[in-house]
Design a protein around this motif. Structure first.
Motif, mmCIF file in Angstrom:
data_model
loop_
_atom_site.group_PDB
_atom_site.id
_atom_site.type_symbol
_atom_site.label_atom_id
_atom_site.label_comp_id
_atom_site.label_asym_id
_atom_site.label_seq_id
_atom_site.Cartn_x
_atom_site.Cartn_y
_atom_site.Cartn_z
ATOM 1 N N ASP A 164 -62.230 -17.171 -4.927
ATOM 2 C CA ASP A 164 -62.754 -18.529 -5.050
ATOM 3 C C ASP A 164 -61.829 -19.469 -4.293
ATOM 4 O OD1 ASP A 164 -64.485 -20.451 -5.757
ATOM 5 O OD2 ASP A 164 -63.964 -20.502 -7.895
ATOM 6 N N LEU A 165 -61.558 -19.101 -3.029
ATOM 7 C CA LEU A 165 -60.552 -19.820 -2.249
ATOM 8 C C LEU A 165 -60.996 -21.224 -1.877
ATOM 9 C CD1 LEU A 165 -59.276 -17.019 0.146
ATOM 10 C CD2 LEU A 165 -57.999 -18.159 -1.663
ATOM 11 N N VAL A 166 -62.288 -21.357 -1.542
ATOM 12 C CA VAL A 166 -62.757 -22.680 -1.126
ATOM 13 C C VAL A 166 -62.574 -23.690 -2.243
ATOM 14 C CG1 VAL A 166 -64.768 -24.020 -0.412
ATOM 15 C CG2 VAL A 166 -64.347 -21.757 0.593
ATOM 16 N N SER A 167 -62.985 -23.310 -3.448
ATOM 17 C CA SER A 167 -62.826 -24.225 -4.585
ATOM 18 C C SER A 167 -61.366 -24.558 -4.818
ATOM 19 C CB SER A 167 -63.438 -23.607 -5.845
ATOM 20 O OG SER A 167 -64.839 -23.543 -5.735
ATOM 21 N N LEU A 204 -59.145 -8.023 0.670
ATOM 22 C CA LEU A 204 -57.995 -7.970 1.582
ATOM 23 C C LEU A 204 -57.898 -9.259 2.394
ATOM 24 C CD1 LEU A 204 -58.117 -4.304 2.957
ATOM 25 C CD2 LEU A 204 -56.404 -5.291 1.430
ATOM 26 N N LEU A 205 -59.047 -9.738 2.871
ATOM 27 C CA LEU A 205 -59.057 -10.981 3.644
ATOM 28 C C LEU A 205 -58.586 -12.145 2.780
ATOM 29 C CD1 LEU A 205 -59.713 -12.339 6.321
ATOM 30 C CD2 LEU A 205 -62.089 -12.542 5.573
ATOM 31 N N ALA A 206 -58.985 -12.145 1.525
ATOM 32 C CA ALA A 206 -58.547 -13.209 0.610
ATOM 33 C C ALA A 206 -57.040 -13.170 0.419
ATOM 34 C CB ALA A 206 -59.259 -13.064 -0.739
ATOM 35 N N VAL A 207 -56.471 -11.959 0.297
ATOM 36 C CA VAL A 207 -55.020 -11.828 0.149
ATOM 37 C C VAL A 207 -54.312 -12.380 1.382
ATOM 38 C CG1 VAL A 207 -53.122 -10.157 -0.015
ATOM 39 C CG2 VAL A 207 -55.160 -9.878 -1.432
#
Length: 626
Positions: A66-69, A111-114
Motif C-alpha cells: 500500500d505504498l501509494v497511500s 520484491l518491487l515494493a521492497v
C-alpha cells in the motif's frame, strides 16, 4: 481494484503549481516557496520520474502493498527518487525483464515494493544540508543506506558496488522532500532474491564464480585496467578458462612468473567485441572473429571457432558451459587457456587447411613449421584451402616445397587494407639465389599471379597474417606475369593475337633448361605501346618483340649496380645497351638496336622461375637495316 483507486487518487489531483527544482542558494538547494503537492503528486508531476510512478502502481497490484497511500500520508518522508534512466538500467540488469510489467506476480510485486521501500526514510524530511558524509539512514524497508558527501556532490551507497548520485536535491513536497538519483538502490535481501536473474558486469560474474578464481587472479596480475575493461559497456563475448585450465597452462609456474604484457595479451585473446551466443556461433558453423589481443602489425588477433562437434576455439579449447549472461555481454566457460596463435597454430586449427598442413609436414618435414613458428620474424602467408589442393595438378612437375614457398612472403605482414597492385617477393627462389616475385592485383578483390583469389583475408597471428586462397599459386614464368599484370595487356596481345605464326607463349614458358631459358625480358607497358603511331603488322612486329628478350641469361639489376654500360644481345640478334644511372626517374636507361636513347627502365627484377622481367616505358626498335 486497490491500484485503480490509487490511480484515481493521483489523477484527480488538480495541479496548480509547476514543480520548483533546486536552486544554488546557500541553504543547500532548498527554496522558500511553500509546496502544494505531496510526494506522490510531486513524482507524477515530474516526467523524469514516470517509471517511479509506474513502479509504485505495479507494486500496489499486490494486496500486500500500500505504498501509494503511505506516500500520500502525513509523513514526513525523505525519498530518493530514481530517474527513468535508472529504472531502464535496472531492467537491463535483470535477465528476462523488459519492462516493469514483468513484475507480474505477487512475489515479484512484493520484491518491487521492497525495492521502493528501500528508497524511503520515514519520520524525517532531510534536505541536502541535513546529510553528512558517512551518515547512516534507516529505510522504510528496514536496511540502512550510507551517505557519501564529496564536496558539493552527494552519493548514496546501497548493497551494490555502484553508488547512486543525487542529481537533483531538495525537491520539497507537502509531506517531505525528494532527492532525484541516477540509480535504483538495491538492498542485500533483493540481491539475494534476484541472484539467479540479476546481471552483473563480466568481471563481477567471474569473481562470484568459484570455478573462475584463477581467471580473477590472472586479471588482477595482468594489466591493472583489465578488470575495469570487463566492467565497461561492451558488449563482449568472454571465453573464461576454468581453474583447471589455468593449472594446465601454468604447468607448475605461478602467475607472478609470467611477463605482465604477455599475460595481458593472452587474457585479451579471450575477449571478443560484440555478443556471440552459442546459437549465433552454431548458426555460422565456423569462421573467424577478432579478439582484443594484438598481433602482427598491432592488429587484433584472429580466433577460429568451429561448431562441428560442440563449440571449439582455435582447435584447442572447448566450451563447457555456454551462454552465461552478464550485464555487458556473454561468457562461455572453456576448458583450455587459449594462447596467442602463430601462423602454424592457425593453419592447424582450421579444418579447411588440412591439405596445406599435410603438404607442409609431409614426410616429417619441419622446414616450414620451424620457419612459420618464428616469433622474431613476420610473414604473409597465402594459404590454399583444401579444394585448391584437390584441383592442383602441378602441370610443370615443380618441387612441391618450392611451390609452397611461393605462398610465403618473409619480412612483412601485408593486410588487405594495405594491398595495392604491386609485386612482392616470396620465399621461393630462382636457382637458389633470387626470390621469386608475386603479383598482387586489387582491381576486383585480391588476385595473385592472375590465378588465385583471396577467399578469407586477414587471419591475424602473433607473427604475421594469413590470407586463405582458392587456388594453389604455381611457380610463375615470365608469361605468368605478363598475363597477370594489366599493364601488359597490349604486350600479351602482341605476343598472341597479333603474331599467330610464332608461339611466343610456348617459347617464353620453357623452364628448367627445356628451351632458351632463362630469359631476361624487357617488357613495354601499355603506355609504351601507346607512344607508337601504330602497332606494326606481324612481319615487323615479330622482330620488335624478339628485340625485348635476352635468352639464356637471367640479368638482374644487381649486375647493373655499377655505373656504366652493360651490353646484351637480344633474341632478334641486335644488341641493346643498359646504362646506369638512368635519367630523370628511370632506374636505368636503354639504348635499342636502332640507337634510340633515353628509354627508361621503371621497374626491375620481376623474378620468375624461368627468367626476370624489367619494365620499360618505351618500345625497343631493332636495327632494320642489318
Amino acid at each position: 481494484m486497490k491500484a485503480l483507486i490509487r490511480l484515481s487518487q493521483i489523477t484527480l489531483v488538480i495541479f496548480s503549481f509547476i514543480l520548483v527544482s533546486c536552486s544554488d542558494d546557500d541553504d543547500g538547494g532548498s527554496n522558500n516557496t511553500e509546496p502544494t503537492l505531496n510526494i506522490v503528486e510531486t513524482a507524477q508531476d515530474n516526467t523524469n520520474l514516470d517509471s517511479l510512478v509506474s513502479a509504485l502502481l505495479q507494486a500496489d497490484e499486490s494486496a500486500d502493498n500500500d505504498l501509494v497511500s503511505a506516500l500520500i500520508g502525513e509523513g514526513p518522508f525523505t525519498v530518493f527518487a530514481p530517474t527513468n534512466d535508472a529504472f531502464a538500467d535496472l531492467l537491463a540488469q535483470l535477465d528476462g525483464f523488459d519492462s516493469l510489467d514483468d513484475f507480474n506476480t505477487q512475489e515479484l510485486q512484493n520484491l518491487l515494493a521492497v525495492i521502493l521501500q528501500y528508497h524511503v526514510i520515514a519520520n524525517t524530511a532531510a534536505e541536502s544540508t541535513d546529510l553528512s558524509d558517512g551518515q547512516m539512514l534507516t529505510t522504510l524497508q528496514g536496511a540502512s543506506l550510507t551517505v557519501s558527501v564529496q564536496g558539493t556532490d552527494i552519493f548514496i551507497q546501497d548493497a551494490t558496488e555502484v553508488d547512486a548520485e543525487v542529481v537533483t536535491p531538495n525537491v520539497r513536497a507537502t509531506n517531505g522532500v525528494v532527492h532525484v538519483i541516477d540509480k535504483v538502490l538495491l538492498p542485500q535481501t533483493i540481491l539475494d532474491e534476484l541472484a539467479d536473474i540479476i546481471l552483473v558486469p563480466i568481471t563481477d560474474l567471474a569473481i562470484a564464480n568459484e570455478n573462475l578464481q584463477s581467471l580473477v587472479a590472472a586479471l588482477q596480475a595482468a594489466n591493472g585496467d583489465l578488470p575495469t575493461v570487463l566492467r565497461g559497456d561492451g558488449p563482449f563475448t568472454v571465453l573464461a578458462p576454468t581453474d583447471e585450465a589455468f593449472t594446465t597452462f601454468l604447468n607448475g609456474a605461478q602467475l607472478g612468473d609470467l611477463d605482465v604484457e604477455v599475460l595481458t595479451n593472452v587474457l585479451l585473446n579471450h575477449v571478443i567485441n560484440g555478443e556471440l551466443s552459442s546459437t549465433d556461433l552454431e548458426g555460422l558453423g565456423s569462421g573467424y572473429a577478432n579478439t582484443l589481443a594484438t598481433g602482427a602489425g598491432d592488429e587484433n588477433i584472429s580466433i577460429f571457432f568451429n561448431t562441428a562437434d560442440g563449440v571449439e576455439f582455435n582447435g584447442v579449447s572447448e566450451v563447457v558451459t555456454p551462454n552465461v549472461q552478464a550485464l555487458n555481454g556473454i561468457v562461455h566457460v572453456v576448458n583450455t587457456v587459449i594462447d596467442i596463435p602463430n601462423i602454424v597454430d592457425h593453419a592447424v586449427a582450421n579444418p579447411n587447411l588440412t591439405s596445406l598442413v599435410g603438404a607442409l609436414t609431409d614426410g616429417g618435414n619441419t622446414t616450414f613449421t620451424d620457419l612459420l613458428s618464428q616469433d622474431d620474424e613476420v610473414f604473409t602467408v597465402f594459404a590454399p584451402v583444401n579444394d585448391a589442393f584437390t584441383a592442383f595438378t602441378n602441370p610443370n612437375s615443380n618441387d612441391i616445397n618450392a611451390v609452397l614457398s611461393n605462398h610465403v612472403v618473409v619480412g612483412a605482414a601485408a593486410f588487405s587494407s594495405g594491398l595495392t597492385n604491386s609485386y612482392v617477393n616470396t620465399a621461393a627462389e630462382f636457382q637458389m639465389t633470387d626470390n621469386l616475385s608475386l603479383y598482387i592485383n586489387t582491381d576486383d578483390g585480391v588476385t595473385l599471379n592472375g590465378s588465385s583469389n583471396v577467399a578469407e583475408a586477414d587471419i591475424v597471428a602473433s607473427n604475421g597474417v594469413i590470407h586463405a586462397v582458392d587456388a594453389v599459386i604455381d611457380l610463375p614464368t615470365v608469361v605468368t606475369f605478363a598475363v597477370a599484370d594489366p599493364n601488359f595487356s597490349t604486350l600479351v596481345s602482341a605476343l598472341t593475337d597479333l603474331t599467330p605464326s610464332t608461339d611466343f607463349v610456348s617459347i617464353l614458358s620453357s623452364q628448367n633448361g627445356t628451351g632458351d631459358d632463362p630469359f631476361t625480358v624487357f617488357a613495354p607497358t601499355n603506355a609504351a605501346f601507346d607512344k607508337l603511331d601504330d602497332i606494326p603488322v606481324e612481319a615487323d612486329l615479330i622482330p620488335i618483340l624478339q628485340h625485348h628478350v635476352v635468352i639464356n641469361n637471367n640479368i638482374r639489376s644487381s649486375i647493373l649496380l655499377e655505373d656504366g654500360n652493360t651490353p646484351a644481345t637480344t633474341l632478334e640478334g641486335d644488341e641493346i645497351i643498359i646504362t646506369r644511372p638512368g635519367t630523370d626517374e628511370n632506374i636505368a636507361d636503354v639504348t635499342d638496336g636502332s640507337g634510340n636513347t633515353g628509354i627508361g627502365i621503371t621497374t626491375v627484377d620481376v623474378q620468375a622461375i624461368n627468367g626476370v622481367i624489367h619494365v620499360l616505358d618505351t618500345v625497343l626498335i631493332p636495327d632494320t637495316t642489318n
